[in-house]
Design an enzyme around this catalytic site. Structure first.
Site, PDB file in Angstrom:
ATOM      1  CB  CYS H  56      -0.912  -0.004   1.224  1.00  0.00           C
ATOM      2  SG  CYS H  56      -1.859   1.527   1.413  1.00  0.00           S
ATOM      3  CG  ASP H  63      -2.393  -3.870  -0.784  1.00  0.00           C
ATOM      4  OD1 ASP H  63      -3.116  -4.017   0.220  1.00  0.00           O
ATOM      5  OD2 ASP H  63      -2.036  -2.757  -1.211  1.00  0.00           O
TER       6      ASP H  63
END
Ligand SMILES: [Ca+2]
Ligand SMILES: [Ca+2]
Ligand SMILES: [Ca+2]
Ligand SMILES: [Ca+2]
Ligand SMILES: [Ca+2]
Ligand SMILES: [Ca+2]
Ligand SMILES: [Ca+2]
Ligand SMILES: [Ca+2]
Ligand SMILES: [Ca+2]
Ligand SMILES: [Ca+2]
Ligand SMILES: [Ca+2]
Ligand SMILES: [Ca+2]
Ligand SMILES: [Ca+2]
Ligand SMILES: [Ca+2]
Ligand SMILES: [Ca+2]
Ligand SMILES: [Ca+2]
Lengths: 165, 165, 165, 165, 165, 165, 165, 165, 165, 165
Positions: H56, H63
């Site tokens: 992120c 992620d």
């Protein structure tokens, strides 16, 4: 990089090796081991092997199966790339489904001398019927012999739904 | 080709045979056996048979089922193509679902004298209800008798979801 | 009881009839029709028929399929119990999968003269391969001819996953 | 509490009402409407109704279905509790599957005068065959008439897998 | 760390912020945007939001839904944490399912002025029936208006199977 | 037995034949055809072939795939047992996934001269990535050329979920 | 036709009978039995009954369930068509879910005096919650009493996933 | 071994190479191509990549996504092992989900100059919401530009069911 | 209407009541009981409750779970509508997942004094991890204490597959 | 807000904290605990962690797994956000699958001194084979030691179906 070091990987020659040779005649000599770092603990390792193929001993027709191998290691553990190559070596081997599963388990017992091991093959159908052999083993004279009996007694009470599609 | 040899397959006449005849009247005489190569080990063999059809004894209407047969061999093992032909021979046979499953198990006990065997039929519905008979057997006077009791006691605690679609 | 009345069901002799006879030789004469009460509307009726069985024309081995029949009625509609008996009459009929599907569609066109119809058979595998024939038809000289072309052009862009288990 | 206010719910008498009466004879008079707050937008509302039951007009045997109703509202929208009671009113109604679906759509067109509507029933099998009627409608003289044709032409190119279990 | 830089994230105040406040009264003012870095390309962004809950405007009973929001951005894109907080703000809001979906879409159009957007809510049943509203929008006077019509016309030709379990 | 007769099966030599030879070197010469009995109708035949295996041209490692072949026949139709043997002949063939699929389609075009054909291979992953090539073909100068373009344009808008397990 | 003969089916009057009457008031008198042909063996028979409906005793609202009945027969076995009619007779019966399941089991114990029996109902939700009662019974003073205790103790350790859709 | 020869694989340096280096900083320079052997045919190649991870850009939190890449090759085709290494190079790269997908597609267009390409990422949720960006591209001034528009217009009409479990 | 009578439902005030109030602050006082009509039998009742929501005690963020409650009644049984309202009362309650499950079980033990009870919560993930607490209880000094131990020991040997999608 | 209070959360510093740091080198020091509020009860807490990634110790290639951690707390309980950060810290750690699982369990035992704990990792395949290690532990000298043996003996009798897709 933290974790298992190079010198803890003696005997592992195939993993990461460029010149990998894919044998297609049955050869248990391919199998390699490394050392169990947690020998004071009983724990399971499972290999999911859905890309198994061999030949029918009567007709020569290729057979296909998913094989599930679970074991509790003692001192030695089979290295997974060598296991892959070993299973590939059945590619031109002719045997009944039931014999293949027993043979694989015998070879792995011979190789690792595990506390416990089981092998389950799930083949594709011929003429509308498919065959799924399952064998297991616990080291003689240990509690794992009873564990093998217990797991056989409770084997597959819930057969998966099969409709050949 | 390595693996089981021709002379280890005496009695197997149907597998790979061109002139296969598909009988449609119940005939257990079709069944053939071969020899178990691993008699010192207890292991399971399962047959998934989703193409079973018979007739209703009252109305003559065709019935359809998936049959799951699991056994622990002793000396003899049923050859799968002969099993296929045997199951096909129920095509014009009229019997209640419960009787068909018991009959199949009786015939396989007669044929193989297995250590353990179980047969589970899962039929399609008539009038919104479907019937799934399950029977099993362990050789009298052996531990397999207790195994049969154990497996019956633990049978199907989790019935699969059925919605008739 | 409200709903369709007895006198709106002329020609329906099999539904609810006790002495139902299950023919096992191909017989399109079994089929019965009733009258469409909504002829001013184009709508679909689908029959899901997962209990179809016929014979291989070469080997005599039983074949099994699920058949899906969808049609847009014109004046006549096929009665479902007669359709069941008609499909059961393939039980001893030997034909290639492709021919069975075309024959069923031809018989239903002959019977109902529908605006549109399609028939999709999904068979179980032999030797690791399964065959799924699909045919359709729109009444000549109507928009349903174009609909048939459109549906054929867009047929089965997403084949279902098949793994023979 | 923000949101739709009481005075925007005129005509809704059943929702939240204690003395709900469950009629078991077909009665379209139960249906109630409320006003569409977004009439300048074309949008879909779908009702999933898996608890539908009616009777066979010939044998009186209960039938069961899941019904899917989708519509694009114009001025009026059907209130969901009244729809539930209306569908329950088929409980003692005898009709063919095809007629039930057309009747439900006709009643909802009469009630709401929607821009577009479709009704799909998926019944449980009798004698191994299940029937799934689908009808739709677009308001005459509007683009929704073409939308109805388009959706019928593309209806159910991928029939769901049915195995009666 | 490569990738989008801090100064390309002006206006994003909630993501990564410690003092997040979870409002429980409907409040579209929570929504925040960031700038589309690929405005010369039409592409889709979908939000899967299975944790939506609101209240029934008549009875006050909580409702639950999964909401699927798909849009083609123009200049502004909605930031996902602010979207989460916005959807959470329906927690004490009473509205019909159909109105909630239209309101969410209206708020996002107001916020982002997207090229295209659609919102689909799939609610849990009350009294055996569940409601799934779907609305969409294409920017007036652009090709996206036609795209909205096209997608509405082809909406949900294959309703998912619902059995309330 | 009714149905297709022996004399309508000229050229079919492998089906039902005992001495089947399983070649393991690529050989399109194995393929056999029979005559289409419904040449005045456009219809689809699909083969589901989940037991395909070939070799990586660089490393020699075995690859595995499910292959889906769909075609609209013209005069000739491929016999399924010969197709099985042909696909088995890739067992020792080394080629990229993309090349295998194109080669299979080319061979079947050469064999049958079909109106339309498509071939979709779905391989198992290596290093976490799997490859699924899809090719199609419509007979030049016919409407099937446009059908091929249409089907390519609409190919796989909904990729199946893959998690490598 | 081989199999169970007519004179082995005394007492079976409903199966194959034309004038079947579908009662809609609870009536255990409908149930019929036939004789167990394998009384020397303990085996299971399961009925899958996904078309059960009754009424709420407070509100009169229809309830829907799938019921799974499993038993080990002693001398008598319940005939499946009579079971269907018996279950249909709950159609206008008002009772709590828990009471319905106990009542069905009590009636079948009264009818068959089985060695073991269990009944599991899985209802559709009302207000977001669904109820699944399960009861079982083993003949007093036999090993089946312990089997009932064992099966209750191990009941439903893995509740199926429910999301009300 | 038949099939593609070594000299047809110029430029492929990573596949089968022992000293593979796994870069963890975004690096499109890793990508390698080989030559399309079927340039006169439009066909699809899809890569399923369920092992994608990035960071992120705001919080640095990892992620995870499954990425599906489909393209129609022109002259050059991306080699799959280099694609794997390229995707692994996002491991320490911080970017919004929408930006990652666009970046991957841009890099592959730059590398291969394909006729058509599309990239679909399906991420795991944060705070109950997951994001699935989809972008596509057709070569400017060719029919593939229209194909891209067509596929975008028909993108994801059936969002998969997401429940965050 | 046959079945349980009004006078057997004393204490049930919420079911069928119009003025239902949906409390949103934790309140075990909502719970109501009715009398067990089968106290001489041990049987299970399961509630499937997929619409549970509470708040994180630290951040205030809403949490969502499916809760499965199974119990063996003694004299009192919890009425399901009151259970629904009780679970809804956690809507504004802040607690760790583990504490919520224990609290629910404690309240139901206090209310019903059941022979046995278990509660299993399955929450949606935050930051990629989800939490599933499970607690159970058997009445002290009875065999149900051992049953609780047995069920805990065998709890969840087969964790369901979770991929956060 | 009712529920667990701030002063019952001493030692929890990461949950709700803005400046979260995502370490990418193995660091068990990240783990935090809070106090068990129900120490007089044996109950399970399970963490589903499908976003685990580490590196191969030989090749450096990223590995991916879903990890399932179940434990019975004693006095201390691991806080889930700290667990998330701890698992993320394997991101650049090189170890065999079997060693990672044992290491995670060892760290959690060290941290919490739980009554019982088990860790099951399910990895994605490399070269067609995937590995799933499972280890467990019960506090020495307590009944939980026997529980660990019991659960190991009954571990994974039903391996999930794996096909690498
Ligand atoms: Ca033994
Ligand atoms: Ca299957
Ligand atoms: Ca089903
Ligand atoms: Ca035509
Ligand atoms: Ca399958
Ligand atoms: Ca099914
Ligand atoms: Ca419009
Ligand atoms: Ca469902
Ligand atoms: Ca072309
Ligand atoms: Ca998968
Ligand atoms: Ca008891
Ligand atoms: Ca569900
Ligand atoms: Ca899911
Ligand atoms: Ca205890
Ligand atoms: Ca999932
Ligand atoms: Ca899979």
């Amino acid at each position: 990089m933290s974790g298992r070091q190079k010198d803890e990987l003696e005997g592992v020659t195939l993993l990461g090796n460029q010149g990998t040779k894919y044998e297609v005649e049955y050869n248990p000599g391919i199998l390699e081991v490394f050392e169990n770092q947690h020998p004071n603990r009983d724990y399971f390792v499972k290999f999911n092997c859905p890309e198994f193929t061999s030949l029918c001993p009567i007709t020569g027709q290729p057979d296909f199966a998913a094989i599930y191998i679970s074991y509790i290691p003692d001192v030695k553990m089979v290295e997974s790339k060598s296991l892959k190559l070993y299973l590939f070596s059945f590619r031109n081997h002719g045997d009944f489904h039931e014999d293949c599963m027993n043979k694989i388990m015998n070879d792995l017992i011979e190789l690792m001398d595990p506390r416990y091991i089981e092998v389950w093959g799930k083949f594709t159908p011929r003429g509308g019927i498919s065959i799924d052999p399952y064998c297991n083993y616990g080291k003689t004279g240990t509690k794992f012999e009873q564990i093998a009996d217990h797991r056989l007694m409770n084997h597959d009470l819930y057969p998966e739904k099969i409709d050949n599609r």
